[in-house]
Design a protein around this motif. Structure first.
Motif, PDB file in Angstrom:
ATOM      1  N   PRO A  32      25.863 -27.406  -7.277  1.00 23.11           N
ATOM      2  CA  PRO A  32      25.103 -26.229  -6.830  1.00 23.11           C
ATOM      3  C   PRO A  32      23.880 -26.572  -6.003  1.00 23.11           C
ATOM      4  N   ARG A  33      23.260 -27.706  -6.251  1.00 21.26           N
ATOM      5  CA  ARG A  33      22.103 -28.086  -5.437  1.00 21.26           C
ATOM      6  C   ARG A  33      22.526 -28.366  -3.993  1.00 21.26           C
ATOM      7  N   SER A  34      23.684 -28.990  -3.842  1.00 25.52           N
ATOM      8  CA  SER A  34      24.191 -29.257  -2.493  1.00 25.52           C
ATOM      9  C   SER A  34      24.546 -27.957  -1.780  1.00 25.52           C
ATOM     10  N   LEU A  35      25.180 -27.034  -2.518  1.00 20.91           N
ATOM     11  CA  LEU A  35      25.520 -25.743  -1.926  1.00 20.91           C
ATOM     12  C   LEU A  35      24.269 -25.003  -1.470  1.00 20.91           C
ATOM     13  N   ALA A  36      23.229 -25.051  -2.302  1.00 22.35           N
ATOM     14  CA  ALA A  36      21.988 -24.359  -1.946  1.00 22.35           C
ATOM     15  C   ALA A  36      21.328 -25.002  -0.727  1.00 22.35           C
ATOM     16  N   ARG A  37      21.330 -26.315  -0.654  1.00 18.67           N
ATOM     17  CA  ARG A  37      20.730 -27.011   0.485  1.00 18.67           C
ATOM     18  C   ARG A  37      21.431 -26.668   1.798  1.00 18.67           C
ATOM     19  N   GLU A  38      22.733 -26.443   1.706  1.00 25.03           N
ATOM     20  CA  GLU A  38      23.488 -26.099   2.912  1.00 25.03           C
ATOM     21  C   GLU A  38      22.910 -24.868   3.594  1.00 25.03           C
ATOM     22  N   ARG A  39      22.302 -23.969   2.806  1.00 27.72           N
ATOM     23  CA  ARG A  39      21.781 -22.720   3.358  1.00 27.72           C
ATOM     24  C   ARG A  39      20.554 -22.934   4.244  1.00 27.72           C
ATOM     25  N   THR A  40      19.925 -24.113   4.167  1.00 23.81           N
ATOM     26  CA  THR A  40      18.697 -24.365   4.940  1.00 23.81           C
ATOM     27  C   THR A  40      18.955 -25.024   6.283  1.00 23.81           C
ATOM     28  N   LYS A  41      20.219 -25.269   6.636  1.00 20.96           N
ATOM     29  CA  LYS A  41      20.535 -26.037   7.838  1.00 20.96           C
ATOM     30  C   LYS A  41      19.994 -25.415   9.117  1.00 20.96           C
ATOM     31  N   THR A  42      20.012 -24.097   9.192  1.00 17.31           N
ATOM     32  CA  THR A  42      19.570 -23.447  10.429  1.00 17.31           C
ATOM     33  C   THR A  42      18.056 -23.498  10.620  1.00 17.31           C
ATOM     34  N   PHE A  43      17.327 -23.894   9.583  1.00 20.54           N
ATOM     35  CA  PHE A  43      15.870 -24.065   9.691  1.00 20.54           C
ATOM     36  C   PHE A  43      15.559 -25.563   9.608  1.00 20.54           C
ATOM     37  N   ALA A  44      16.053 -26.294  10.584  1.00 18.66           N
ATOM     38  CA  ALA A  44      16.004 -27.757  10.515  1.00 18.66           C
ATOM     39  C   ALA A  44      14.589 -28.312  10.547  1.00 18.66           C
ATOM     40  N   PHE A  45      13.638 -27.604  11.217  1.00 16.09           N
ATOM     41  CA  PHE A  45      12.326 -28.192  11.456  1.00 16.09           C
ATOM     42  C   PHE A  45      11.196 -27.563  10.660  1.00 16.09           C
ATOM     43  N   ASN A  46      11.453 -26.461   9.971  1.00 14.77           N
ATOM     44  CA  ASN A  46      10.358 -25.842   9.218  1.00 14.77           C
ATOM     45  C   ASN A  46      10.788 -25.366   7.825  1.00 14.77           C
ATOM     46  N   LYS A  47      11.866 -25.912   7.311  1.00 15.85           N
ATOM     47  CA  LYS A  47      12.305 -25.531   5.970  1.00 15.85           C
ATOM     48  C   LYS A  47      11.428 -26.178   4.904  1.00 15.85           C
ATOM     49  N   LYS A  48      11.460 -25.605   3.729  1.00 17.16           N
ATOM     50  CA  LYS A  48      10.773 -26.166   2.567  1.00 17.16           C
ATOM     51  C   LYS A  48      11.725 -26.087   1.377  1.00 17.16           C
ATOM     52  N   ILE A  49      11.851 -27.205   0.665  1.00 15.33           N
ATOM     53  CA  ILE A  49      12.697 -27.264  -0.524  1.00 15.33           C
ATOM     54  C   ILE A  49      11.826 -27.705  -1.691  1.00 15.33           C
ATOM     55  N   VAL A  50      11.839 -26.934  -2.755  1.00 15.76           N
ATOM     56  CA  VAL A  50      11.047 -27.257  -3.954  1.00 15.76           C
ATOM     57  C   VAL A  50      11.991 -27.286  -5.140  1.00 15.76           C
ATOM     58  N   GLN A  51      11.981 -28.406  -5.879  1.00 14.71           N
ATOM     59  CA  GLN A  51      12.768 -28.458  -7.110  1.00 14.71           C
ATOM     60  C   GLN A  51      11.891 -28.965  -8.240  1.00 14.71           C
ATOM     61  N   THR A  52      11.984 -28.287  -9.369  1.00 19.64           N
ATOM     62  CA  THR A  52      11.203 -28.650 -10.546  1.00 19.64           C
ATOM     63  C   THR A  52      12.129 -28.725 -11.754  1.00 19.64           C
ATOM     64  N   SER A  53      11.732 -29.501 -12.731  1.00 19.25           N
ATOM     65  CA  SER A  53      12.500 -29.545 -13.977  1.00 19.25           C
ATOM     66  C   SER A  53      11.801 -30.425 -14.996  1.00 19.25           C
ATOM     67  N   THR A  54      12.059 -30.123 -16.240  1.00 19.42           N
ATOM     68  CA  THR A  54      11.801 -31.079 -17.314  1.00 19.42           C
ATOM     69  C   THR A  54      12.961 -32.068 -17.284  1.00 19.42           C
ATOM     70  N   PRO A  55      12.690 -33.377 -17.278  1.00 18.87           N
ATOM     71  CA  PRO A  55      13.786 -34.341 -17.173  1.00 18.87           C
ATOM     72  C   PRO A  55      14.618 -34.401 -18.450  1.00 18.87           C
ATOM     73  N   THR A  56      15.837 -34.857 -18.315  1.00 19.31           N
ATOM     74  CA  THR A  56      16.702 -35.073 -19.475  1.00 19.31           C
ATOM     75  C   THR A  56      17.059 -36.555 -19.564  1.00 19.31           C
ATOM     76  N   LEU A  57      18.021 -37.000 -18.768  1.00 20.27           N
ATOM     77  CA  LEU A  57      18.432 -38.404 -18.770  1.00 20.27           C
ATOM     78  C   LEU A  57      17.969 -39.098 -17.494  1.00 20.27           C
ATOM     79  N   LYS A  58      18.013 -40.412 -17.516  1.00 19.59           N
ATOM     80  CA  LYS A  58      17.553 -41.190 -16.372  1.00 19.59           C
ATOM     81  C   LYS A  58      18.410 -40.941 -15.135  1.00 19.59           C
ATOM     82  N   ASN A  59      19.685 -40.637 -15.351  1.00 22.38           N
ATOM     83  CA  ASN A  59      20.558 -40.340 -14.221  1.00 22.38           C
ATOM     84  C   ASN A  59      20.652 -38.844 -13.939  1.00 22.38           C
TER      85      ASN A  59
END
Length: 605
Positions: A185-212
């Protein structure tokens, strides 16, 4: 012709529409316009970044033109969710462009839209003026000049085909691996930003779980990793809040007393830092990288633990640890949700101190009593050879006699052929030495052929093998050598053997020991790896991995090779034979002579 007052009103409206937005950072905008809802906030009313000063750097990085992606590794109770909400409110008011907010589940997306996002838009006059409530749906909010799609990571339809400039992904470690039958799903969501190649912003937050897990992997791959440094109230030294070594408490006290008495200790002046000091420290804090510099880059990552939270006392952290440490599940929650660190399913983890405590009582170079034989191990590196010489006794008891490194093959030959003596003067030489052929196989094969009476080439098995080791034969036709012995060994098995033997009680038979005064560098290399659970090809398996990327583990490898050599010689089946003393030898010789004179000691012819 319009009436005068009507024209004036029209002109004022037109000018208001054309008026550029205020030049504000996200934190400045939130301090001025953000209102917290009484239903969802413990401190409703006007937002104040001064309450959580560490969020200012994260919020303001959103408006920095150098930053395209923000990664925020967070615990609970530090205001992480409000960080995303403030950024979303800012773009609605200041920089309208299509946005997508992704939550782990579609049900959570619906709940958040109804109970947090829409109330946020309605409470703030700056947002309410732009919010088109009648045209909005639960999962698609309409505003003047933009829309916000609210989606769940488990719903591919909600992630599909609308172009977006701003992407917000919350609690990414809770996302499913696939969105239905489609990709990550993260890859699918990123695909939506392609048309804003030079001024997009992506923010991801989370409490971590495993090292991988997704958020920790994103953190590791960031261009810049920042932590929040705060000054000591006593000496002014800037440092990060750490649980281990930082929070001080008496483990012998009841948990409730620990909560009341724990404090933080400055890493430099060792002064006691109390809860009352924390607000001032946070206000004067700075985001810095590991070199002590504040800088931003295309992918900028921020890491924070719960010790920084104004709602958490030092004693709360100590208390939570004490009630969690006895149970893996609750300890995992403490590591993830309080320290914001990934949980490693560690099966075996040793410290260098545990190695140094395993002293044999013998000095370097002295062979311990009841030794059956010696073996050696050599790890071949580009510019040197690490080696170990280990003595072996009954029940696989072993003692390190010598270790170090050489620069030439000739020196290795001298070390392995040197005589080693016990306290009673008995002399030993290395019976078998296993030499790693991974780095320089040609030279290793040549050396082992020339010294085949005591040296053998080995290589760690890259795939599973049915036994601990397997003998193979290789030919080197160009040098006229055929049938060279090469042993493939299961390194994990011998690391298990070593770690299990280190963990035995002191002086217990079958233990693994080092000589008196053993150096810490050796001990740290022996414990440079730990055993963790990973998933491979859909299966959960245990593997040995370096605790820290790039750490040296050469001495551990030499001990693995020496252990293999002992196994190859059958150490687990051998017993120690007491040496025959001189008086006993004379008696046995007399008995032998008497037995030969079998007719009363007189000649019978």
């Amino acid at each position: 012709m319009c009436p005068k007052n009507s024209f004036s009103e029209w002109l004022m409206d037109a000018l208001q529409v054309m008026k550029p937005p205020e030049k504000l950072t996200v934190s400045e905008w939130a301090d001025k316009y953000r209102i917290l809802d009484i239903k969802t906030s413990s401190e409703p009313g006007q937002w104040s970044t001064d309450r959580t000063p560490y969020l200012r750097g994260i919020l303001d990085s959103f408006t920095d033109p150098r930053v395209e992606e923000i990664i925020f590794v967070k615990p609970t109770q530090v205001g992480g969710t409000e960080t995303l909400n403030n950024m979303l409110g800012f773009i609605v008011a200041q920089d309208p462009s299509p946005a997508l907010v992704v939550y782990p589940m579609i049900e959570l997306a619906e709940y958040t839209s109804k109970n947090r996002l829409q109330p946020m838009m309605q409470l703030s006059p700056a947002l309410a003026a732009k919010f088109q409530a009648k045209e909005s749906k639960l999962l698609e909010l309409q505003f003047d000049g933009m829309y916000v799609v609210i989606s769940g990571a488990n719903s591919p339809a909600s992630l599909s085909s609308r172009p977006i400039r701003f992407l917000f992904m919350d609690e990414v470690d809770k996302y499913p691996k696939n969105a239905g039958i489609e990709a990550d799903p993260r890859s699918l969501a990123r695909e939506r930003t392609k048309t804003f190649a030079f001024n997009k912003k992506i923010v991801q937050t989370s409490t971590p779980t495993l090292k991988n897990g997704p958020i920790w992997q994103a953190y590791e791959k960031a261009d810049v990793k920042l932590q929040y440094y705060v000054p000591c109230p006593h000496c002014g030294h800037y440092q990060t809040f750490k649980f281990k070594g930082g929070i001080k408490f008496n483990k012998e006290l009841p948990a409730e007393q620990i909560r009341q008495t724990a404090y933080y200790e400055c890493e430099k002046c060792k002064g006691a830092i109390r809860d009352a000091h924390k607000p001032t420290m946070l206000r004067n804090g700075e985001w810095r990288d590991s070199t002590g510099v504040t800088r931003l880059a295309t992918k900028t990552a921020f890491h924070l633990n719960a010790i920084y939270s104004p709602w958490v006392r030092f004693g709360d952290v100590a208390y939570e640890f004490m009630i969690s440490k006895g149970d893996p599940e609750t300890l995992m929650n403490f590591i993830n949700s309080w320290l914001a660190e990934p949980w490693e399913k560690t099966q075996v983890k040793l410290s260098s101190d545990s190695v140094l405590e395993r002293t044999s009582g013998y000095e370097e170079g002295v062979v311990p009593d009841r030794t059956i034989f010696l073996t050696g191990g050599v790890d071949v590196q580009r510019d040197r050879f690490y080696y170990t010489v280990r003595a072996w006794g009954e029940k696989i008891t072993s003692w390190n006699v010598r270790h170090g490194f050489c620069e030439t093959w000739a020196e290795i030959e001298d070390v392995m052929n040197a005589p080693y003596r016990s306290k009673d003067g008995s002399e030993y030489c290395v019976s078998l030495c296993a030499i790693d052929s991974g780095w320089n196989p040609d030279d290793t094969y040549d050396f082992c052929v020339r010294n085949s009476e005591w040296a053998v080439a080995i290589k760690g098995a890259s795939n599973e093998i049915p036994a601990k080791f397997r003998l193979t034969k290789i030919d080197r036709e160009e040098k006229g050598l055929f049938g060279i012995s090469l042993y493939l060994i299961d390194g994990g098995y011998y690391k298990d053997l070593i770690s299990n033997r280190i963990a035995r009680k002191p002086n217990e038979q079958g233990g693994w020991y080092v000589y008196e005064g053993c150096d810490r560098e050796y001990a740290e290399q022996i414990t440079a790896e730990h055993k963790v659970e990973i998933k491979r090809n859909g299966k959960t398996i245990d593997v040995w991995q370096l605790k820290t990327a790039g750490a040296d583990n050469h001495y551990l490898d030499t001990e693995v090779y020496a252990a293999f050599a002992a196994d190859r010689l059958g150490i687990r089946y051998l017993t120690y034979e007491e040496p025959i003393k001189e008086e006993n030898l004379a008696s046995k010789q007399q008995e032998k002579r008497s037995a030969n004179n079998w007719v009363g000691g007189e000649k019978w012819i």
